[in-house]
Motif scaffolding. Sequence first.
Motif, PDB file in Angstrom:
ATOM      1  N   ALA A   1      12.386   3.823   5.646  1.00 50.29           N
ATOM      2  CA  ALA A   1      12.731   4.599   6.848  1.00 50.29           C
ATOM      3  C   ALA A   1      12.980   3.673   8.035  1.00 50.29           C
ATOM      4  CB  ALA A   1      11.611   5.586   7.165  1.00 50.29           C
ATOM      5  N   HIS A   2      12.101   2.702   8.234  1.00 53.30           N
ATOM      6  CA  HIS A   2      12.255   1.782   9.369  1.00 53.30           C
ATOM      7  C   HIS A   2      13.470   0.866   9.184  1.00 53.30           C
ATOM      8  CE1 HIS A   2       8.166   3.056  10.413  1.00 53.30           C
ATOM      9  NE2 HIS A   2       8.371   2.519  11.596  1.00 53.30           N
ATOM     10  N   LEU A   3      13.657   0.364   7.972  1.00 51.63           N
ATOM     11  CA  LEU A   3      14.773  -0.547   7.722  1.00 51.63           C
ATOM     12  C   LEU A   3      16.117   0.172   7.827  1.00 51.63           C
ATOM     13  CD1 LEU A   3      13.209  -2.549   4.756  1.00 51.63           C
ATOM     14  CD2 LEU A   3      13.607  -3.383   7.081  1.00 51.63           C
ATOM     15  N   GLN A   4      16.164   1.420   7.360  1.00 49.49           N
ATOM     16  CA  GLN A   4      17.414   2.175   7.440  1.00 49.49           C
ATOM     17  C   GLN A   4      17.747   2.573   8.878  1.00 49.49           C
ATOM     18  OE1 GLN A   4      19.540   2.226   5.260  1.00 49.49           O
ATOM     19  NE2 GLN A   4      18.617   2.186   3.232  1.00 49.49           N
TER      20      GLN A   4
ATOM     21  N   GLU B   1      13.647  -2.692  -2.538  1.00 42.58           N
ATOM     22  CA  GLU B   1      14.260  -2.150  -3.758  1.00 42.58           C
ATOM     23  C   GLU B   1      13.755  -2.889  -4.999  1.00 42.58           C
ATOM     24  OE1 GLU B   1      15.703   0.571  -3.759  1.00 42.58           O
ATOM     25  OE2 GLU B   1      16.138   0.806  -1.635  1.00 42.58           O
ATOM     26  N   LYS B   2      13.483  -4.177  -4.838  1.00 37.94           N
ATOM     27  CA  LYS B   2      12.903  -4.942  -5.949  1.00 37.94           C
ATOM     28  C   LYS B   2      11.535  -4.376  -6.310  1.00 37.94           C
ATOM     29  CE  LYS B   2      10.880  -8.858  -5.106  1.00 37.94           C
ATOM     30  NZ  LYS B   2      10.566 -10.267  -4.741  1.00 37.94           N
ATOM     31  N   ALA B   3      10.723  -4.125  -5.289  1.00 40.30           N
ATOM     32  CA  ALA B   3       9.375  -3.592  -5.522  1.00 40.30           C
ATOM     33  C   ALA B   3       9.415  -2.195  -6.129  1.00 40.30           C
ATOM     34  CB  ALA B   3       8.587  -3.581  -4.216  1.00 40.30           C
ATOM     35  N   ARG B   4      10.451  -1.416  -5.786  1.00 42.26           N
ATOM     36  CA  ARG B   4      10.597  -0.059  -6.313  1.00 42.26           C
ATOM     37  C   ARG B   4      11.247  -0.045  -7.699  1.00 42.26           C
ATOM     38  NH1 ARG B   4      14.295   2.794  -3.418  1.00 42.26           N
ATOM     39  NH2 ARG B   4      13.512   4.747  -4.259  1.00 42.26           N
TER      40      ARG B   4
ATOM     41  N   GLY C   1       9.291  -2.561   9.135  1.00 39.78           N
ATOM     42  CA  GLY C   1       9.651  -2.271   7.752  1.00 39.78           C
ATOM     43  C   GLY C   1       9.112  -3.321   6.801  1.00 39.78           C
ATOM     44  N   ALA C   2       9.125  -4.579   7.251  1.00 37.83           N
ATOM     45  CA  ALA C   2       8.609  -5.663   6.413  1.00 37.83           C
ATOM     46  C   ALA C   2       7.108  -5.507   6.168  1.00 37.83           C
ATOM     47  CB  ALA C   2       8.894  -7.009   7.076  1.00 37.83           C
ATOM     48  N   VAL C   3       6.363  -5.096   7.206  1.00 40.33           N
ATOM     49  CA  VAL C   3       4.916  -4.912   7.050  1.00 40.33           C
ATOM     50  C   VAL C   3       4.628  -3.768   6.083  1.00 40.33           C
ATOM     51  CG1 VAL C   3       2.715  -4.468   8.198  1.00 40.33           C
ATOM     52  CG2 VAL C   3       4.488  -5.773   9.380  1.00 40.33           C
ATOM     53  N   PHE C   4       5.323  -2.648   6.272  1.00 37.78           N
ATOM     54  CA  PHE C   4       5.104  -1.502   5.380  1.00 37.78           C
ATOM     55  C   PHE C   4       5.450  -1.861   3.932  1.00 37.78           C
ATOM     56  CE2 PHE C   4       5.552   1.125   9.344  1.00 37.78           C
ATOM     57  CZ  PHE C   4       4.289   1.684   9.299  1.00 37.78           C
ATOM     58  N   ALA C   5       6.480  -2.696   3.762  1.00 34.72           N
ATOM     59  CA  ALA C   5       6.847  -3.123   2.410  1.00 34.72           C
ATOM     60  C   ALA C   5       5.715  -3.930   1.778  1.00 34.72           C
ATOM     61  CB  ALA C   5       8.121  -3.952   2.450  1.00 34.72           C
ATOM     62  N   GLU C   6       5.093  -4.804   2.561  1.00 32.58           N
ATOM     63  CA  GLU C   6       3.997  -5.629   2.050  1.00 32.58           C
ATOM     64  C   GLU C   6       2.786  -4.783   1.665  1.00 32.58           C
ATOM     65  OE1 GLU C   6       3.583  -8.941   1.341  1.00 32.58           O
ATOM     66  OE2 GLU C   6       5.753  -9.050   1.568  1.00 32.58           O
TER      67      GLU C   6
ATOM     68  N   PHE D   1       6.532   2.062   0.633  1.00 31.23           N
ATOM     69  CA  PHE D   1       7.979   1.852   0.575  1.00 31.23           C
ATOM     70  C   PHE D   1       8.771   2.951   1.274  1.00 31.23           C
ATOM     71  CE2 PHE D   1       6.376  -0.317  -3.372  1.00 31.23           C
ATOM     72  CZ  PHE D   1       6.445  -1.586  -2.830  1.00 31.23           C
ATOM     73  N   ALA D   2       8.182   4.144   1.361  1.00 32.86           N
ATOM     74  CA  ALA D   2       8.866   5.224   2.088  1.00 32.86           C
ATOM     75  C   ALA D   2       8.987   4.863   3.568  1.00 32.86           C
ATOM     76  CB  ALA D   2       8.102   6.537   1.919  1.00 32.86           C
ATOM     77  N   GLN D   3       7.878   4.405   4.169  1.00 31.12           N
ATOM     78  CA  GLN D   3       7.908   3.992   5.575  1.00 31.12           C
ATOM     79  C   GLN D   3       8.772   2.751   5.757  1.00 31.12           C
ATOM     80  OE1 GLN D   3       7.018   5.114   8.414  1.00 31.12           O
ATOM     81  NE2 GLN D   3       5.449   6.648   8.104  1.00 31.12           N
TER      82      GLN D   3
END
Length: 295
Positions: free
Chosen positions: A122-125, A151-154, A108-113, A117-119
Motif C-alpha cells: 500500500a505504501h509503495l504503490q 513480491e519476492k517475499a510473497r 514500505g521498506a519497514v513494513f516489508a521487513e 506485505f499488505a501495508q
Amino acid sequence: YQTATQALALSQQLGDKKRQARATNALAIASFHTGRMSEAGRVLKLTAANADEAGNGPLQTNALTRAGSVLLMSGRYNDALFCFQQNLQIFRQRKDRAGVARSLGQLGAVFAETGDFAQATAHLQQALPLARTVADRETEAAVLRRLVAVEKARGQWKAALQYGQQAQALMARIPRAFAHAELLYQLAGVHAALNEHTKAIELFKQALSIIHPLHLPQPEALVLGDYAAAQLKAGNAARARDLAVQALAMLLRTGGNNHLAARYHATHAEAQRILGQPAAALTSYRAALAALEEA
C-alpha cells in the motif's frame, strides 16, 4: 569519529545549537561508517532533535531519514517506523511531494521487513506514482527495488522480475553503487528462490564486489548471509559454511541483529550437518535458537 566527538563536546560547552546540530550529525555519520550501528541510531535521533531546536529543517529530515535507515538495518523496526512517520508528517506539512514519496517508500521498506506485505505494498504503490509525478528518478528506483523485495517475499516471482527490469532501466542513469548492489542482491534472491542457482550466485557475487569496497558492514552481512544460503541450495556446503561464518563476523561489527543472526547460524548449522560435522552443526542450531529467543 574522535574529531566529531570533540566537536560535539566543544559545541555543547559553547551552547551553540547550530554547531551542536552539525557536530552531532558528523558524529552519527562517523559512527555508522565505523560499524557503531546502535550509537549511530541514537545520535541521529539526537541530531534530528538538535536540528529542530536550531530551526534547521533540512538537517532534521535528513537525520530522521538516516536514523530510520540505521534502525531498520539494526532490526529496530518500531523505532524506524517512528522516524519515517515523523518525516512523512513534516513533508506533508511542507507540501513537499518528493519528500512524501521518499517517506512512503521508506515506510514500505519497514513494513516489508516485518512481513506486513499488505501495508508495504500500500505504501509503495502510493509512493511510485508520486515519485514519477515529481520526476524523482532515485526515489522511483528505490521504490521499485523495494517492490522487488516485497513480491519476492510473497512468492510472486514474475512480478518481482518485472519490477526489477523497470528498476534496472532507471538505474542505468543513476550512478549510485550502493543502489546497484541492492538491486543485484534482490534479484539474486529471486533467482535463488526459482532454483536458478548459477544466476543467483553470479548476482550475489556481483553485489558483494560492489558492497565490500564501500565498508558498510550491515549491507555486506546481508549479502554474505543470503549468498551462503544460495550456495547451500546449490549443493556447495563448504562454500556455504565459509560465507555464513563471514556473514556472522560482519554482523558482529554492526552491533548484531538477532533476526539475521538466527538465519546465518541456521545456514552454518545445515552446512556443517551436510559436511558430516554433527557436533558443530548442533552448536550452530543452538546458537540460532538462542538468537530467535532474544529476537
